[in-house]
Structures are given as C-alpha cells and as structure tokens.
Scaffold this motif. Structure first.
Motif, PDB file in Angstrom:
ATOM      1  N   LEU A 102       7.982 -11.477   6.486  1.00 22.15           N
ATOM      2  CA  LEU A 102       8.054  -9.889   6.468  1.00 22.15           C
ATOM      3  C   LEU A 102       7.832  -8.992   5.311  1.00 22.15           C
ATOM      4  O   LEU A 102       7.165  -7.907   5.485  1.00 22.15           O
ATOM      5  N   ARG A 103       7.391  -9.783   3.832  1.00 18.82           N
ATOM      6  CA  ARG A 103       7.301  -8.531   2.256  1.00 18.82           C
ATOM      7  C   ARG A 103       5.886  -8.231   2.937  1.00 18.82           C
ATOM      8  O   ARG A 103       5.547  -7.048   2.346  1.00 18.82           O
ATOM      9  N   ASP A 104       5.058  -8.895   3.765  1.00 22.61           N
ATOM     10  CA  ASP A 104       3.273  -8.270   3.883  1.00 22.61           C
ATOM     11  C   ASP A 104       4.062  -8.108   5.229  1.00 22.61           C
ATOM     12  O   ASP A 104       2.786  -6.788   5.279  1.00 22.61           O
ATOM     13  N   GLU A 105       4.332  -7.884   5.960  1.00 24.81           N
ATOM     14  CA  GLU A 105       4.123  -6.714   6.844  1.00 24.81           C
ATOM     15  C   GLU A 105       4.963  -5.542   5.989  1.00 24.81           C
ATOM     16  O   GLU A 105       4.419  -4.498   6.544  1.00 24.81           O
ATOM     17  N   LEU A 106       5.898  -5.339   5.455  1.00 27.14           N
ATOM     18  CA  LEU A 106       6.958  -3.980   4.605  1.00 27.14           C
ATOM     19  C   LEU A 106       6.026  -2.932   4.257  1.00 27.14           C
ATOM     20  O   LEU A 106       5.038  -2.446   3.660  1.00 27.14           O
ATOM     21  N   LYS A 107       4.630  -4.405   3.233  1.00 26.20           N
ATOM     22  CA  LYS A 107       4.094  -3.908   2.652  1.00 26.20           C
ATOM     23  C   LYS A 107       3.181  -3.005   2.606  1.00 26.20           C
ATOM     24  O   LYS A 107       2.683  -1.983   3.274  1.00 26.20           O
ATOM     25  N   GLU A 108       2.412  -3.536   4.563  1.00 26.63           N
ATOM     26  CA  GLU A 108       1.261  -2.959   5.069  1.00 26.63           C
ATOM     27  C   GLU A 108       2.050  -1.740   5.449  1.00 26.63           C
ATOM     28  O   GLU A 108       1.105  -0.179   5.964  1.00 26.63           O
ATOM     29  N   ILE A 109       3.278  -1.402   6.088  1.00 28.66           N
ATOM     30  CA  ILE A 109       3.929  -0.239   6.276  1.00 28.66           C
ATOM     31  C   ILE A 109       3.857   0.175   5.621  1.00 28.66           C
ATOM     32  O   ILE A 109       3.669   1.988   5.796  1.00 28.66           O
ATOM     33  N   GLU A 110       4.281   0.055   4.403  1.00 27.86           N
ATOM     34  CA  GLU A 110       4.518   1.030   3.735  1.00 27.86           C
ATOM     35  C   GLU A 110       3.055   1.745   2.763  1.00 27.86           C
ATOM     36  O   GLU A 110       2.321   2.852   2.816  1.00 27.86           O
ATOM     37  N   ILE A 111       2.413   0.792   3.200  1.00 25.95           N
ATOM     38  CA  ILE A 111       0.319   0.909   3.000  1.00 25.95           C
ATOM     39  C   ILE A 111       0.442   2.259   3.393  1.00 25.95           C
ATOM     40  O   ILE A 111      -0.497   3.167   3.134  1.00 25.95           O
ATOM     41  N   ALA A 112       0.003   1.908   4.697  1.00 25.96           N
ATOM     42  CA  ALA A 112       0.289   2.765   5.923  1.00 25.96           C
ATOM     43  C   ALA A 112       1.101   4.043   5.956  1.00 25.96           C
ATOM     44  O   ALA A 112       0.412   4.968   5.937  1.00 25.96           O
ATOM     45  N   PHE A 113       2.197   4.408   5.109  1.00 26.29           N
ATOM     46  CA  PHE A 113       2.966   5.243   4.827  1.00 26.29           C
ATOM     47  C   PHE A 113       2.285   5.930   3.667  1.00 26.29           C
ATOM     48  O   PHE A 113       2.451   7.842   3.650  1.00 26.29           O
ATOM     49  N   ILE A 114       2.081   5.501   2.279  1.00 28.55           N
ATOM     50  CA  ILE A 114       2.103   6.279   1.296  1.00 28.55           C
ATOM     51  C   ILE A 114       0.230   6.369   1.651  1.00 28.55           C
ATOM     52  O   ILE A 114      -0.218   7.430   1.023  1.00 28.55           O
ATOM     53  N   LEU A 115      -0.952   6.333   3.024  1.00 24.29           N
ATOM     54  CA  LEU A 115      -1.672   6.634   3.139  1.00 24.29           C
ATOM     55  C   LEU A 115      -1.528   7.786   3.570  1.00 24.29           C
ATOM     56  O   LEU A 115      -2.435   8.962   3.674  1.00 24.29           O
ATOM     57  N   ASP A 116      -1.073   7.842   4.619  1.00 25.38           N
ATOM     58  CA  ASP A 116      -0.394   8.893   5.999  1.00 25.38           C
ATOM     59  C   ASP A 116      -0.264  10.561   5.203  1.00 25.38           C
ATOM     60  O   ASP A 116      -0.320  11.105   5.153  1.00 25.38           O
ATOM     61  N   GLN A 117       0.654  10.198   3.833  1.00 20.35           N
ATOM     62  CA  GLN A 117       1.592  10.922   2.783  1.00 20.35           C
ATOM     63  C   GLN A 117       0.031  11.831   2.125  1.00 20.35           C
ATOM     64  O   GLN A 117      -0.433  12.827   2.111  1.00 20.35           O
ATOM     65  N   ALA A 118      -0.334  10.551   1.899  1.00 22.46           N
ATOM     66  CA  ALA A 118      -1.563  10.826   0.855  1.00 22.46           C
ATOM     67  C   ALA A 118      -3.168  12.121   1.721  1.00 22.46           C
ATOM     68  O   ALA A 118      -3.996  13.128   1.505  1.00 22.46           O
ATOM     69  N   ASP A 119      -2.886  11.345   3.009  1.00 20.59           N
ATOM     70  CA  ASP A 119      -3.672  12.706   3.489  1.00 20.59           C
ATOM     71  C   ASP A 119      -3.152  13.524   3.780  1.00 20.59           C
ATOM     72  O   ASP A 119      -3.871  14.561   3.987  1.00 20.59           O
ATOM     73  N   LYS A 120      -1.774  13.695   3.924  1.00 19.77           N
ATOM     74  CA  LYS A 120      -1.369  14.962   3.996  1.00 19.77           C
ATOM     75  C   LYS A 120      -1.473  15.840   2.764  1.00 19.77           C
ATOM     76  O   LYS A 120      -1.531  17.153   2.982  1.00 19.77           O
ATOM     77  N   LEU A 121      -1.222  15.695   1.856  1.00 20.48           N
ATOM     78  CA  LEU A 121      -1.597  16.386   0.863  1.00 20.48           C
ATOM     79  C   LEU A 121      -2.691  16.452   0.431  1.00 20.48           C
ATOM     80  O   LEU A 121      -2.711  17.641   0.104  1.00 20.48           O
ATOM     81  N   ALA A 122      -3.501  15.483   0.983  1.00 23.16           N
ATOM     82  CA  ALA A 122      -5.135  15.950   0.501  1.00 23.16           C
ATOM     83  C   ALA A 122      -5.721  17.353   1.431  1.00 23.16           C
ATOM     84  O   ALA A 122      -6.053  18.085   1.619  1.00 23.16           O
ATOM     85  N   ALA A 123      -4.654  17.172   2.822  1.00 25.68           N
ATOM     86  CA  ALA A 123      -5.247  18.640   3.619  1.00 25.68           C
ATOM     87  C   ALA A 123      -4.300  20.167   3.130  1.00 25.68           C
ATOM     88  O   ALA A 123      -5.101  20.639   3.013  1.00 25.68           O
ATOM     89  N   ARG A 124      -3.609  19.712   2.639  1.00 23.18           N
ATOM     90  CA  ARG A 124      -2.599  20.905   1.990  1.00 23.18           C
ATOM     91  C   ARG A 124      -3.338  21.387   0.854  1.00 23.18           C
ATOM     92  O   ARG A 124      -3.376  22.133   0.931  1.00 23.18           O
ATOM     93  N   GLY A 125      -3.986  20.280   0.365  1.00 22.19           N
ATOM     94  CA  GLY A 125      -4.640  20.516  -1.072  1.00 22.19           C
ATOM     95  C   GLY A 125      -6.174  21.411  -0.863  1.00 22.19           C
ATOM     96  O   GLY A 125      -6.407  22.424  -1.554  1.00 22.19           O
ATOM     97  N   MET A 126      -6.474  21.157   0.326  1.00 26.02           N
ATOM     98  CA  MET A 126      -8.428  21.728   1.044  1.00 26.02           C
ATOM     99  C   MET A 126      -7.740  23.464   1.252  1.00 26.02           C
ATOM    100  O   MET A 126      -8.186  23.868   1.245  1.00 26.02           O
TER     101      MET A 126
END
Length: 437
Positions: free
Chosen positions: A218-242
């Motif tokens: 369960l913790r591995d699954e949670l880590k994968e979900i958190e990583i996916a969420f963080i990467l999505d937020q990072a992509d959005k912030l990168a788009a806003r920065g561009m």
C-alpha cells in the motif's frame, strides 16, 4: 598401602621443616604432654582435606599457622606433605608412591597438590574415598571418639559403617546422578518453556509479517500516486512559467515599440509644443502601462521562483519516499531472517529435547542399577550391624560380670583383713595366757 612419611612446616607447633618417618612396624608416637603428639594427627587430618576448624582445635583456619614466640617470628604459611606407599595399587593411581600436599597462607589462600601437581580438594577426597583414610574415615579416631561414636544415634554411626563397607563411592555417584537428573529436568522444563514461548510467538509474527507486506504494497502504491501527482503539478507550474515568460517577452517588445514611438514623438516635439504636451500625456500613460506590466512580470517571476522551489521540495520528498521504501524493504528482510532464525532455533531445541530425553532414560537406568547395588550393600550393613549389636551386648554382659567379680573381690579383701585382725587378737590373747601360766 601404608604411611611412609609426614613432612610438616609452619603447622601449629612445627615452625621448622620436620620430617617424621613411619617405618614398617611403627605402632605409636610417644612423648610428654604438650610435645605436639596431637598436632601430628591434626596435620594428617588437615592434609586429607579437613575443613572443620573445631575438629582441628581452633577458632579459625589461620590458627593452624605457627603464631610465633618471644624468640621466633610467626610463619606466613603452613604446609603439610604426606607420602603414601602405593605399591599394592590400593589407591586408583598409576604411581607406586603418592605425595599429598596442602598449603595455607595467612592471607587466606590455599593450595592442594597431588605429586607436586596442583589439584582440587575434590580430587583428594575422591582418591581416598572408601579406603578408610579420608577426613571422614575410621582410620583416625581421637580421644573420646569411640564413646561418641557408640553413644550417638545409629544415623550418625552410619557414615563410618558406610566408609568401612565401601559404599560411599556408590552413594556419591548416586548423589551426582540425582543432581544430573534434577539439572536435566530443569533444562527440559526450560526447553519446553522456550518452545512454548516460540510457538506462541510464531502466529503473531506471521500476522505481523503479512501486515508488514500489505503495508509495504500500500505504501508503494501511495508513493506512486504522490509521485504522479507531484509530477503533474510540476508540469502545470512549468507551463504557467512558460506562459509568464512569453507574456514578459510580448511586454518587452511592446515597450520597445513604445520607446521607438517616444523617440519619434521627441523628434516631433520641435514642431509643436501642443503636440509635445499631448505626447507627454501619452508618454505618461504609456509609462503607467509599462510599470503595471513590469509589476505583473515581477509577480510572474516570483511565482516562477516559488514553482521552482516547490518542484525542488517535491523532488526531495520523492527521494525521501524512495529511501523509506528501501528501509521498509530492509526491515522486511530482517523480519523474515528473524522468523527463519527462530524456526531454526525451534528445530534445534526440539533436537536437544530428544537428546536430553535419551540421556534422562540412560541416567534413570544407571540410577536403578546404583539403587540395586546400594540395597545389597545396605542389607550387608544391616547383618553386620546385628552382629555388632550382639557383640556389644556380650561386652556389656562381661562388664556387668566383671563388676560383680570386683565386688566379690572387695568383699573377700575386707573379710581377709578382718580375719587378720582376729588372728592378731587371738595371738595376743594366747601370749597373754602363756605369760599368766
């Protein structure tokens, strides 16, 4: 087997090294009172392992060391060496001559030597067991000891009879076997307790291992979900920065255009003051717009920096999450190894239980044999005791008859003396009568 010599130094009244030779045929040691005859017997008792200070006629063990006199210093140690001829191999020892040495220092330290080799008190006691020569044997009987032996209870006299009959060694073996059996029983109880404890721990440990594996998944699954969420937020912030960068570039281009227009307006300023005022007003408006655009660009740059910092923090959290995953995997491996080790320990304890059970059965068989031997020896002792009681009764009867004879002898002596007196009186009467005639 006989006593050859006794070497004494520093023991009671023997400060100098004194050697007493016991040749064949020596039956007694004589001397005046206070010459140390009893000290020789005490030395033999002591070297054979006597531990009772009262038996050695002292208040503490250091009293046996020579305490000194006005003309001689006290000794710092006491040493006694007894030499025994063992040519008949009466003692279970391969040498034909055996030396037993005991040494005591005033500091309290003591040493036992057998043929000048350090040994234990137990070794010396075992060597002389069933020979009658030990510290509890019947070879050394002090003054008044016979009366004490005969007047004590039969249980107290039993030790001497057992020593004489040669069953002390068997009784000692029996006691050792009983101690080993008791220790074996205690070990079996402890093994059963350990097995029961480990058995009780197996099921909770198995449940914990299952829960730990489920938690890891369960913790591995949670880590994968958190990583996916963080990467999505990072992509959005990168788009806003561009987008902010593009807007900043457009504003800078517009600023350049306005500056070029301002340059043209400055050139046209010469043409007309009115146009200059108008251009100044327009220029002021354009400056205000540019300032607003600059402020907006600054805000966007700050948001971009915050976004970058947020991305760094998220990446750091990802690294920490991966490290926690590795630590959890290591903990799971350790838990599995612990379960495996406990299982091996349980198997080993089960094997040890089987071995101890076999040893217990063998020890019980040995104890039965020893008990049978002891029973036979005790029957012989009972017969010997009955014979001894008969002889004692005969002795008591002889003593009684002797007392009667002594009484009759005294009466005869008194009668003889009275007859002598009467004879003397008759003789005097006869002489008197002769004188009168």
């Amino acid at each position: 087997m006989h006593l050859k010599s006794l070497e004494i130094q520093g023991f009671k009244s023997f400060p100098e090294r004194t050697v007493i030779e016991f040749h064949q045929g020596v039956t007694a040691i004589v001397g005046p009172n206070g010459s140390g005859k009893s000290n020789v017997t005490d030395a033999i008792r002591w070297v054979l392992g006597e531990q009772s200070v009262k038996t050695l006629r002292g208040s503490r063990m250091e009293d046996i060391i020579f305490t000194g006199t006005q003309s001689r210093k006290a000794m710092s140690f006491a040493e006694v060496t007894m030499t025994i001829d063992n040519q008949d191999q009466k003692l279970p020892y391969e040498y034909t001559e055996i030396q037993v040495t005991r040494r005591l220092y005033r500091s309290g330290e003591s040493e036992y030597l057998l043929n000048k080799t350090h040994c234990r008190l137990k070794d010396i006691v075992s060597l002389f067991m069933d020979t009658g020569l030990g510290r509890d044997g019947y070879s050394i009987v002090g003054q008044g000891k016979v009366d004490d032996i005969l007047s004590h209870r039969s249980e107290d006299r039993r030790k001497i009879f057992e020593e004489a009959s040669g069953i002390v060694k068997f009784k000692t073996r029996k006691e050792d076997a009983e101690k080993k059996l008791f220790n074996t029983d205690q070990n079996l109880l402890r093994i059963n307790d350990i097995i029961q404890e480990l058995s009780e721990q197996m099921e909770p440990l198995s449940e914990q291992a299952t829960a730990a594996k489920k938690y890891m998944n369960l913790r591995d699954e949670l880590k994968e979900i958190e990583i996916a969420f963080i990467l999505d937020q990072a992509d959005k912030l990168a788009a806003r920065g561009m987008e902010s960068e593009q807007e900043k570039k457009s504003l800078e281009e517009e600023l350049e255009k306005q500056q070029s227009v301002l340059s043209g307006m400055r050139e046209d300023n010469r043409k007309s003051i009115d146009e200059l005022h108008e251009l100044d007003e327009n220029l002021e408006k354009q400056r205000t717009s540019i300032n607003n655009a600059s402020l907006k660009a600054t805000d966007l740059a700050g948001e971009a920096a915050l976004s970058s910092e947020r991305i760094s923090q998220l990446r750091e959290r990802i690294g920490q999450g991966q490290q926690q995953i590795e630590e959890s995997r290591e903990s799971l491996k350790l838990l599995e190894n612990d379960i495996s080790g406990r299982q091996k320990k349980l198997d080993t304890l089960i094997k040890q239980k089987k071995i101890y059970s076999e040893r217990l059965s063998q020890a019980e068989n040995d104890m039965k044999e020893l008990q049978q031997t002891l029973t036979n020896q005790e029957n012989e002792i009972v017969s010997w005791k009955n014979e001894l009681d008969k002889k004692l009764e005969a002795i008591y009867e002889n003593r009684s008859e002797l007392g009667q004879l002594k009484g009759q002898r005294d009466l005869i002596g008194q009668r003889k003396r009275s007859l002598k007196l009467e004879l003397a009186e008759l003789s005097s009467d006869r002489n008197r009568l002769k004188f009168q005639i």
